[in-house]
Motif scaffolding. Structure first.
Motif, PDB file in Angstrom:
ATOM      1  N   GLU A  23      -3.027  -2.843 -12.079  1.00  0.00           N
ATOM      2  CA  GLU A  23      -3.924  -3.482 -11.110  1.00  0.00           C
ATOM      3  C   GLU A  23      -3.952  -2.741  -9.772  1.00  0.00           C
ATOM      4  O   GLU A  23      -4.841  -2.980  -8.943  1.00  0.00           O
ATOM      5  N   LYS A  24      -2.989  -1.826  -9.560  1.00  0.00           N
ATOM      6  CA  LYS A  24      -2.929  -1.079  -8.296  1.00  0.00           C
ATOM      7  C   LYS A  24      -3.518   0.330  -8.399  1.00  0.00           C
ATOM      8  O   LYS A  24      -3.675   1.007  -7.381  1.00  0.00           O
ATOM      9  N   VAL A  25      -3.832   0.783  -9.605  1.00  0.00           N
ATOM     10  CA  VAL A  25      -4.272   2.175  -9.792  1.00  0.00           C
ATOM     11  C   VAL A  25      -5.499   2.492  -8.947  1.00  0.00           C
ATOM     12  O   VAL A  25      -5.558   3.516  -8.260  1.00  0.00           O
ATOM     13  N   LYS A  26      -6.483   1.612  -8.974  1.00  0.00           N
ATOM     14  CA  LYS A  26      -7.731   1.876  -8.250  1.00  0.00           C
ATOM     15  C   LYS A  26      -7.491   1.959  -6.743  1.00  0.00           C
ATOM     16  O   LYS A  26      -7.972   2.889  -6.074  1.00  0.00           O
ATOM     17  N   SER A  27      -6.713   1.015  -6.207  1.00  0.00           N
ATOM     18  CA  SER A  27      -6.501   1.013  -4.749  1.00  0.00           C
ATOM     19  C   SER A  27      -5.646   2.189  -4.299  1.00  0.00           C
ATOM     20  O   SER A  27      -5.898   2.773  -3.240  1.00  0.00           O
ATOM     21  N   ILE A  28      -4.645   2.564  -5.101  1.00  0.00           N
ATOM     22  CA  ILE A  28      -3.801   3.718  -4.729  1.00  0.00           C
ATOM     23  C   ILE A  28      -4.612   5.011  -4.821  1.00  0.00           C
ATOM     24  O   ILE A  28      -4.482   5.904  -3.967  1.00  0.00           O
ATOM     25  N   THR A  58       0.867  -1.183   0.000  1.00  0.00           N
ATOM     26  CA  THR A  58       0.000   0.000   0.000  1.00  0.00           C
ATOM     27  C   THR A  58       0.901   1.229   0.000  1.00  0.00           C
ATOM     28  O   THR A  58       2.084   1.154   0.363  1.00  0.00           O
ATOM     29  N   LEU A  59       0.337   2.355  -0.402  1.00  0.00           N
ATOM     30  CA  LEU A  59       1.081   3.615  -0.335  1.00  0.00           C
ATOM     31  C   LEU A  59       1.411   3.937   1.121  1.00  0.00           C
ATOM     32  O   LEU A  59       2.527   4.389   1.431  1.00  0.00           O
ATOM     33  N   SER A  60       0.478   3.691   2.003  1.00  0.00           N
ATOM     34  CA  SER A  60       0.688   3.974   3.423  1.00  0.00           C
ATOM     35  C   SER A  60       1.899   3.231   3.971  1.00  0.00           C
ATOM     36  O   SER A  60       2.661   3.777   4.776  1.00  0.00           O
ATOM     37  N   ASP A  61       2.084   1.981   3.535  1.00  0.00           N
ATOM     38  CA  ASP A  61       3.239   1.199   3.982  1.00  0.00           C
ATOM     39  C   ASP A  61       4.542   1.951   3.702  1.00  0.00           C
ATOM     40  O   ASP A  61       5.434   2.029   4.560  1.00  0.00           O
ATOM     41  N   HIS A  62       4.652   2.485   2.501  1.00  0.00           N
ATOM     42  CA  HIS A  62       5.897   3.149   2.101  1.00  0.00           C
ATOM     43  C   HIS A  62       6.088   4.483   2.826  1.00  0.00           C
ATOM     44  O   HIS A  62       7.217   4.841   3.181  1.00  0.00           O
ATOM     45  N   ILE A  63       5.009   5.220   3.035  1.00  0.00           N
ATOM     46  CA  ILE A  63       5.119   6.491   3.770  1.00  0.00           C
ATOM     47  C   ILE A  63       5.587   6.223   5.193  1.00  0.00           C
ATOM     48  O   ILE A  63       6.456   6.934   5.728  1.00  0.00           O
ATOM     49  N   VAL A  64       5.024   5.190   5.799  1.00  0.00           N
ATOM     50  CA  VAL A  64       5.411   4.828   7.170  1.00  0.00           C
ATOM     51  C   VAL A  64       6.889   4.447   7.223  1.00  0.00           C
ATOM     52  O   VAL A  64       7.615   4.843   8.150  1.00  0.00           O
ATOM     53  N   LYS A  65       7.364   3.701   6.232  1.00  0.00           N
ATOM     54  CA  LYS A  65       8.782   3.311   6.195  1.00  0.00           C
ATOM     55  C   LYS A  65       9.692   4.533   6.116  1.00  0.00           C
ATOM     56  O   LYS A  65      10.736   4.595   6.765  1.00  0.00           O
ATOM     57  N   ILE A  66       9.293   5.524   5.314  1.00  0.00           N
ATOM     58  CA  ILE A  66      10.098   6.747   5.191  1.00  0.00           C
ATOM     59  C   ILE A  66      10.121   7.502   6.522  1.00  0.00           C
ATOM     60  O   ILE A  66      11.182   7.946   6.983  1.00  0.00           O
TER      61      ILE A  66
END
Length: 599
Positions: A180-185, A137-145
Motif C-alpha cells: 500500500e506504500k509503493v505508490k507513495s514512496i 514517509t521516506l522523508s521522515d526517516h531521512i530527516v531522522k538520520i
C-alpha cells in the motif's frame, strides 16, 4: 580513539567541511557544530555500523562485511563488471541495483555505503526501506538520520543539503515496502529526483517491484555467480580447506544439475549448512529450504555434545514448524516484512487458530527469535533472517492446505500473482501437481485462447495472429523532454491479465529488446531521436500515468517501421512453440498422476 577511527574521521570530515564552505554564508551557525571533531567521530561510528550484519550463516552476532564479503558484479554492456564503488557504475542518474532472491543485494548496498564513507566525497545515508510503516514517509526517516548525525533539519537547511551534491541516499529493499506504500514512496523518490538532480539515489530491489519502471532510475542487474567462483565463495564461508574440497567435488560429481542453482551467495551458504549437517548435496531449489527449520533450531545443540537448548513452547518440532509456516503465510498475506511487537503477537494468535494449537504467543516468539533465530529483533521491530525464509515457509503452508483451499489459492493467483511470485516458484516443485493443474495449465490455455492458438496440435501462428500479439506489447515514452535509456518502460497491454500471459509476454519482450541491442532507444543517435518523435506522434495517451504524462506505442508499429517484423515473427514462434510443447508435457503429467491414484 583507534587509529582506524582517526583515519576514517579525517576522510569523513572532507565532505562535511565542503558542506560548511558551500553553506557558511547562509547557515554558518547551523553547520559549525556538525564539523566539530567530536560530532564527526559520532557520525562515523553511526555510519560505520552499516558494515556489521547478522546473516543466515552467522546468526548469533553481527559480523563485519570485511570477513565474508565477496565482490559483486553488475551486468554492464553484456559483460560482468566488478563494482567496488558507486562511481564505477556508468551513469550520471539514479540507480536501481536489481537482483533475484539471494543475490546479496542488501550486502552489496551495505558494502557500497561503507565504501562511500572511506572515499570521503559524499555523506552516505543508508536506510532499509522495510522500516517504513503505514503512516510514515521516506522523508521522515531521512530527516531522522540527518538529525542523528547532528544536522539541523529546518526546511531551508534540508533544501541546501539535498542540493549540495554532498549527500547520497542508499536505500535497501524497495521490494520489501508495504504494498500500500509503493505508490507513495515511488512518488517521493521521483519528487526528490526532479527537485534535487544533484542528489544521487541508489536503490536495491528484486525485479518487477515497480521502481524499475520509473524514468528517473536506470536499472543495473547483479550478475549470477559462475561455477568457477564456487571455491572462492566457500572460502569466505568456511576456513576448513578439506570441507571446501569435499563440497566442490560433491557438486562436481552430483547427478543433478545442482550447479545451475548455485548462482547466488545465499544458495551457496545454504549448501554449506546442509552439507555440514547431512553430508549430502540438495537436488532442487526447494531442497535447500526443506530442512532449514530443523537445521536452525538444532544448530546450537549439534555444536555442543550433550546440550539441548531449552525451548519456551511445549510444542514438538513438527507442530512448531506448522505454526511457523502459518505465521509466515499470514505475514505475507498482510504484506509484513518489518513487524511490530503487537503485530507479532496478533499474527501468532492467528497462526495458532489456523493450526488448531494452544500456545502462548510470547513463548512462540521467543522460540523463533532466540532459539532458532529464524527472525531477528532490531529496534523494537522483528524481521526474518532472510525474506526467502518467510516465502518458502508460506509456500509450505499452502502446500499443506486441503484440496479445496489450495485450489482457491491457485485460482486467485491466475489474476493476482504479483505479490506471490517467489511462493509460486517454490510451489512449482513442492506442490507440483496442484500448481500444474490449477495454475499453469489454465493460464497457458487462456493465453492460447486469447491468441487463437490450438493446444491440440502445433500450427505456427499466422501473420495476423503474430501482429495482434505485437500490438499487445508496448513501451512508454514521456510526452516531452529528452529521453534517456531509463525513460523507456515496457508494458504487456491485454497480456497482463494472467500469470502465464505475463510470463510469456515478458520473454517475448526481452528478446525483442535484445534484437535492438538490449534497448529500443539509445536516446542519442539520430535514428533513435526519429523513433522517439515517431512514438510521440503515433503513441496513444497513457491514462494510467499518475505523476507524468506518457504516450505508448505498440511493438507492431515500432518494428514495422524498422523493417524488423520477420525477425519478430521468428522470435515469437520459437517461444510459443516451446510453451506448446511444455504444456502438452504438463497435461500428460497431470493425467498420469490422476491415473496413478485411480482405483
Amino acid at each position: 580513539m583507534t587509529v582506524e577511527l582517526l583515519a576514517a574521521a579525517r576522510v569523513l570530515s572532507k565532505p562535511i567541511n565542503d558542506l560548511y564552505e558551500q553553506g557558511k554564508d547562509r547557515f554558518k551557525s547551523k553547520l559549525q557544530k556538525v564539523k566539530l571533531n567530536s560530532n564527526i567521530n559520532k557520525i562515523y561510528k553511526s555510519m560505520s555500523s552499516v558494515h556489521k550484519v547478522k546473516t543466515i550463516w552467522q546468526i548469533d552476532k553481527a559480523v563485519s562485511l570485511k570477513k565474508f564479503y565477496y565482490p559483486s558484479s553488475l551486468r554492464i554492456a553484456n559483460k560482468n563488471t566488478n563494482i567496488n564503488s558507486i562511481s564505477k557504475i556508468p551513469t550520471n542518474g539514479n540507480i536501481v541495483i536489481q537482483g533475484i532472491v539471494g543475490q546479496g543485494k542488501s550486502i552489496f548496498l551495505r558494502y557500497l555505503s561503507y565504501q562511500e564513507i572511506n572515499i570521503g566525497s559524499r555523506v552516505p545515508i543508508f536506510f532499509e526501506l522495510r522500516k517504513i510503516e503505514k503512516n510514515d514517509t521516506l522523508s521522515d526517516h531521512i530527516v531522522k538520520i540527518l538529525d542523528s548525525y547532528g544536522f539541523d533539519t529546518s526546511p531551508d537547511l534540508l533544501d541546501f543539503l539535498y542540493s549540495s551534491e554532498k549527500l547520497i541516499l542508499i536505500l535497501d529493499g524497495f521490494d520489501e515496502i508495504l504494498q500500500e506504500k509503493v505508490k507513495s514512496i515511488t512518488t517521493e523518490l521521483e519528487h526528490f529526483s526532479e527537485k534535487y538532480p544533484n542528489l544521487k539515489i541508489v536503490i536495491s530491489s528484486r525485479p518487477e517491484s515497480g521502481i524499475e519502471n520509473s524514468p528517473y532510475f536506470e536499472v543495473f542487474s547483479i550478475s549470477p555467480l559462475s561455477p568457477d567462483e564456487l571455491p572462492l565463495i566457500l572460502a569466505k564461508i568456511t576456513d576448513n580447506k578439506n570441507q571446501i574440497t569435499e563440497i566442490s567435488n560433491a557438486v562436481k560429481n552430483s547427478n543433478t544439475d545442482i550447479r545451475s542453482l548455485l548462482t547466488t551467495p545465499l544458495m551457496i551458504t545454504l549448501l554449506v549448512m546442509l552439507y555440514k549437517s547431512e553430508q549430502k548435496i540438495p537436488e532442487q531449489l526447494s531442497d535447500f529450504y526443506e530442512n532449514l527449520f530443523a537445521l536452525l533450531f538444532y544448530r546450537h545443540d549439534k555444536s555442543k555434545p550433550g546440550y539441548i537448548r531449552e525451548r519456551s513452547t511445549p510444542l514438538n518440532e513438527r507442530k512448531l514448524q506448522q505454526v511457523f509456516e502459518s505465521f509466515c503465510y499470514i505475514t505475507r498475506k498482510n504484506g509484513f516484512s518489518s513487524i511490530s511487537n503487537e503485530e507479532m503477537h496478533k499474527t501468532a494468535e492467528e497462526a495458532f487458530n489456523a493450526t488448531h494449537v494452544t500456545c502462548d504467543s510470547t513463548a512462540f516468539i521467543e522460540d523463533i527469535t532466540k532459539v532458532s533465530n529464524l527472525m531477528i529483533e532490531e529496534g523494537y521491530k522483528y524481521h526474518f533472517i532472510h525474506k526467502s525464509v518467510q516465502e518458502f515457509h508460506a509456500a509450505n503452508y499452502i502446500k499443506s492446505r486441503p484440496e479445496e483451499a489450495a485450489i482457491k489459492f491457485y485460482i486467485a493467483m491466475r489474476h493476482s500473482f504479483y505479490n506471490w511470485q517467489q511462493e509460486i516458484n517454490f510451489l512449482q516443485q513442492i506442490d507440483k501437481y496442484r500448481y500444474t493443474k490449477y495454475l499453469f495449465i489454465p493460464c497457458v490455455l487462456e493465453f492460447f485462447s486469447a491468441n487463437d492458438i490450438s493446444i491440440d496440435s502445433w500450427n505456427p501462428p499466422t501473420e495476423t495472429q503474430l501482429n495482434n500479439m505485437l500490438r499487445k506489447l508496448y513501451f512508454h515514452v514521456p510526452k516531452s523532454g529528452r529521453v534517456g535509456l531509463s525513460d523507456i518502460s515496457y508494458g504487456y497491454g491485454d497480456l497482463a491479465n494472467s500469470y502465464y500471459m505475463v510470463s510469456i509476454a515478458s520473454k517475448i519482450q526481452q528478446q525483442l529488446i535484445e534484437l535492438e541491442g538490449h534497448h529500443y532507444f539509445s536516446g542519442t543517435d539520430e535514428k533513435s531521436t526519429q523513433m522517439i518523435e515517431l512514438a510521440r506522434r503515433l503513441g496513444e495517451h497513457d491514462d494510467e500515468s499518475d505523476s507524468r504524462e506518457y504516450v505508448k506505442i505498440n511493438n507492431y508499429e515500432y518494428f514495422k517501421r524498422k523493417n524488423l517484423l520477420p525477425n519478430c515473427y521468428q522470435i515469437i514462434n520459437k517461444i510459443i512453440e516451446s510453451v506448446h510443447i511444455s504444456t502438452k508435457e504438463k497435461i500428460q503429467f497431470t493425467q498420469t498422476e490422476e491415473n496413478s491414484l485411480s482405483i
